[in-house]
Motif scaffolding. Sequence first.
Motif, PDB file in Angstrom:
ATOM      1  N   ILE A 177      -3.435   7.422   2.081  1.00  0.00           N
ATOM      2  CA  ILE A 177      -3.997   6.825   0.867  1.00  0.00           C
ATOM      3  C   ILE A 177      -5.431   6.355   1.106  1.00  0.00           C
ATOM      4  CG2 ILE A 177      -3.809   4.819  -0.669  1.00  0.00           C
ATOM      5  CD1 ILE A 177      -0.728   5.116  -0.386  1.00  0.00           C
ATOM      6  N   GLN A 178      -5.696   5.866   2.323  1.00  0.00           N
ATOM      7  CA  GLN A 178      -7.038   5.378   2.669  1.00  0.00           C
ATOM      8  C   GLN A 178      -8.039   6.516   2.887  1.00  0.00           C
ATOM      9  OE1 GLN A 178      -7.035   1.644   1.961  1.00  0.00           O
ATOM     10  NE2 GLN A 178      -8.702   2.280   3.297  1.00  0.00           N
ATOM     11  N   GLY A 179      -7.543   7.736   2.934  1.00  0.00           N
ATOM     12  CA  GLY A 179      -8.439   8.870   3.110  1.00  0.00           C
ATOM     13  C   GLY A 179      -8.615   9.329   4.536  1.00  0.00           C
ATOM     14  N   VAL A 180      -7.772   8.823   5.456  1.00  0.00           N
ATOM     15  CA  VAL A 180      -7.813   9.306   6.837  1.00  0.00           C
ATOM     16  C   VAL A 180      -7.384  10.769   6.861  1.00  0.00           C
ATOM     17  CG1 VAL A 180      -6.839   9.049   9.154  1.00  0.00           C
ATOM     18  CG2 VAL A 180      -7.323   7.016   7.769  1.00  0.00           C
ATOM     19  N   GLN A 181      -8.133  11.592   7.575  1.00  0.00           N
ATOM     20  CA  GLN A 181      -7.748  13.004   7.738  1.00  0.00           C
ATOM     21  C   GLN A 181      -6.695  13.074   8.828  1.00  0.00           C
ATOM     22  OE1 GLN A 181     -10.895  15.713   8.847  1.00  0.00           O
ATOM     23  NE2 GLN A 181      -9.632  17.523   8.496  1.00  0.00           N
ATOM     24  N   LEU A 182      -5.482  13.434   8.468  1.00  0.00           N
ATOM     25  CA  LEU A 182      -4.344  13.441   9.384  1.00  0.00           C
ATOM     26  C   LEU A 182      -4.034  14.863   9.838  1.00  0.00           C
ATOM     27  CD1 LEU A 182      -2.061  10.996   7.359  1.00  0.00           C
ATOM     28  CD2 LEU A 182      -3.250  10.459   9.486  1.00  0.00           C
ATOM     29  N   LEU A 183      -4.079  15.089  11.150  1.00  0.00           N
ATOM     30  CA  LEU A 183      -3.821  16.407  11.713  1.00  0.00           C
ATOM     31  C   LEU A 183      -2.717  16.298  12.762  1.00  0.00           C
ATOM     32  CD1 LEU A 183      -7.540  17.535  12.271  1.00  0.00           C
ATOM     33  CD2 LEU A 183      -6.057  18.125  10.339  1.00  0.00           C
ATOM     34  N   SER A 234       5.249   3.928   6.893  1.00  0.00           N
ATOM     35  CA  SER A 234       4.317   3.227   6.007  1.00  0.00           C
ATOM     36  C   SER A 234       2.879   3.383   6.480  1.00  0.00           C
ATOM     37  CB  SER A 234       4.686   1.739   5.936  1.00  0.00           C
ATOM     38  OG  SER A 234       5.908   1.553   5.264  1.00  0.00           O
ATOM     39  N   LEU A 235       2.653   3.364   7.784  1.00  0.00           N
ATOM     40  CA  LEU A 235       1.301   3.537   8.315  1.00  0.00           C
ATOM     41  C   LEU A 235       0.757   4.936   8.015  1.00  0.00           C
ATOM     42  CD1 LEU A 235       1.424   1.625  11.707  1.00  0.00           C
ATOM     43  CD2 LEU A 235      -0.312   1.312   9.926  1.00  0.00           C
ATOM     44  N   VAL A 236       1.594   5.952   8.176  1.00  0.00           N
ATOM     45  CA  VAL A 236       1.157   7.314   7.856  1.00  0.00           C
ATOM     46  C   VAL A 236       0.764   7.403   6.385  1.00  0.00           C
ATOM     47  CG1 VAL A 236       1.880   9.718   7.665  1.00  0.00           C
ATOM     48  CG2 VAL A 236       2.502   8.401   9.696  1.00  0.00           C
ATOM     49  N   THR A 237       1.607   6.844   5.510  1.00  0.00           N
ATOM     50  CA  THR A 237       1.313   6.864   4.077  1.00  0.00           C
ATOM     51  C   THR A 237       0.045   6.084   3.762  1.00  0.00           C
ATOM     52  OG1 THR A 237       3.666   7.050   3.551  1.00  0.00           O
ATOM     53  CG2 THR A 237       2.214   6.297   1.791  1.00  0.00           C
ATOM     54  N   ARG A 287       0.828  -1.206   0.000  1.00  0.00           N
ATOM     55  CA  ARG A 287       0.000   0.000   0.000  1.00  0.00           C
ATOM     56  C   ARG A 287       0.867   1.263   0.000  1.00  0.00           C
ATOM     57  NH1 ARG A 287      -5.351   0.197   1.698  1.00  0.00           N
ATOM     58  NH2 ARG A 287      -5.263  -1.979   1.049  1.00  0.00           N
ATOM     59  N   ALA A 288       1.940   1.236   0.788  1.00  0.00           N
ATOM     60  CA  ALA A 288       2.762   2.435   0.946  1.00  0.00           C
ATOM     61  C   ALA A 288       4.034   2.420   0.109  1.00  0.00           C
ATOM     62  CB  ALA A 288       3.129   2.611   2.418  1.00  0.00           C
ATOM     63  N   ALA A 289       4.257   1.307  -0.618  1.00  0.00           N
ATOM     64  CA  ALA A 289       5.435   1.189  -1.497  1.00  0.00           C
ATOM     65  C   ALA A 289       6.740   1.416  -0.749  1.00  0.00           C
ATOM     66  CB  ALA A 289       5.320   2.147  -2.677  1.00  0.00           C
ATOM     67  N   GLY A 290       6.872   0.733   0.405  1.00  0.00           N
ATOM     68  CA  GLY A 290       8.103   0.864   1.179  1.00  0.00           C
ATOM     69  C   GLY A 290       8.341  -0.353   2.045  1.00  0.00           C
TER      70      GLY A 290
END
Length: 367
Positions: free
Chosen positions: A165-171, A158-161, A80-83
């Motif tokens: 990608i999944q559309g989680v709003q990250l603040l 990888s989790l952040v990426t 998913r995160a290509a890493g």
Amino acid sequence: MSDCLVVGGGIIGLSVAYELSKRGLSVTLVEQGEWGGQASSAAAGMLAPLKEFASMGPMLDLGMESLRLYPQWAQELEERAAGDVQLSLEGLVTVALNDAESEQLKAKFHWQKEAGHDVRWLDGKELREVEPLLSEQVVAGIHSPGEGHINNRLLLRSLVTACRIQGVQLLSGCVVSGIAVKAGRVIGVETTSGPIRAEHTIIASGAWAGIMMQMLDLAIPVRPVRGQIAAVSSVGIPLRTVIFGTSGYITPKKDGKIVIGATEDESGFQREVTLAGLASVLNGVMPYVPALHAAAFLEAWGGLRPATADGKPLLGPVPGWEGLSLAGGHFRNGILLSPITAKRMADYVESGRVDRLEAFLPSRFLP
């Protein structure tokens, strides 16, 4: 308004947010500092439930189930995160330097073997066949071929990426100043970035969970325990496997580092590396691998692990407050327990059932 709000951007918060988003829920994730800046970074990425837990019971069961999830979970995140997250499940050794330590380890080996776990008792010579750099002082130990480690920094990245990608709003850099309540139900939080509302709020703020609960006049026994850890270069020191001893651990990574640790010191919310802590870490591992005396020092860092009063995490609903759950208190096992925590918390949010969380419910501290 999101379906779910997760407060805390460490390994647990990121994992829970990712799993919830995979199930089709809209998710907002807030973090007061940097992603994984506390307990998640004060780790060597150990995946070693048989080493970590001293007896049979719910913690060992949870750890073993999480370990079984790791290969597929890591592969999914890599795709998913290509890493690369540098997962290694090639075994580890827990070693004894004298007869007293050997007897303690042998008692542990016996109950683990009788319970059907894949462990082997080796004498000093046999251990040095597994890891030739082990000291001649090592007299015996346990070889656990199915355990291992992961690069926690790459896993966090990888989790952040994957969340993005999944559309989680990250603040990030978003500090929670209060918990929003309406008619006895938690409806989100107030933050320095403004109000955030959600149908369900999950507190995954690690060592800060107790402070969060105080906003609702609830006392929950979570405290920070500082872990200080260091890394040296593996150049000229071809370690094959992870080594645990009574005074430290040694973890060879695929990126050319050897991670060694770690302290457990009560320092409040101070995470700085101290000279005493660094000396303890470095001196603690020398008896196991004498070649480390010549290792080039690279870096040292500290982080705050969330410890609970009974050593078990807090998973599930907060009694008396609809729409509010906890996911934290994993102490030094957050990396290991992240996939199973995410799965069980997402199951609970979807179904409302707590049967698979019973040993870890916050209600044991919050009647």
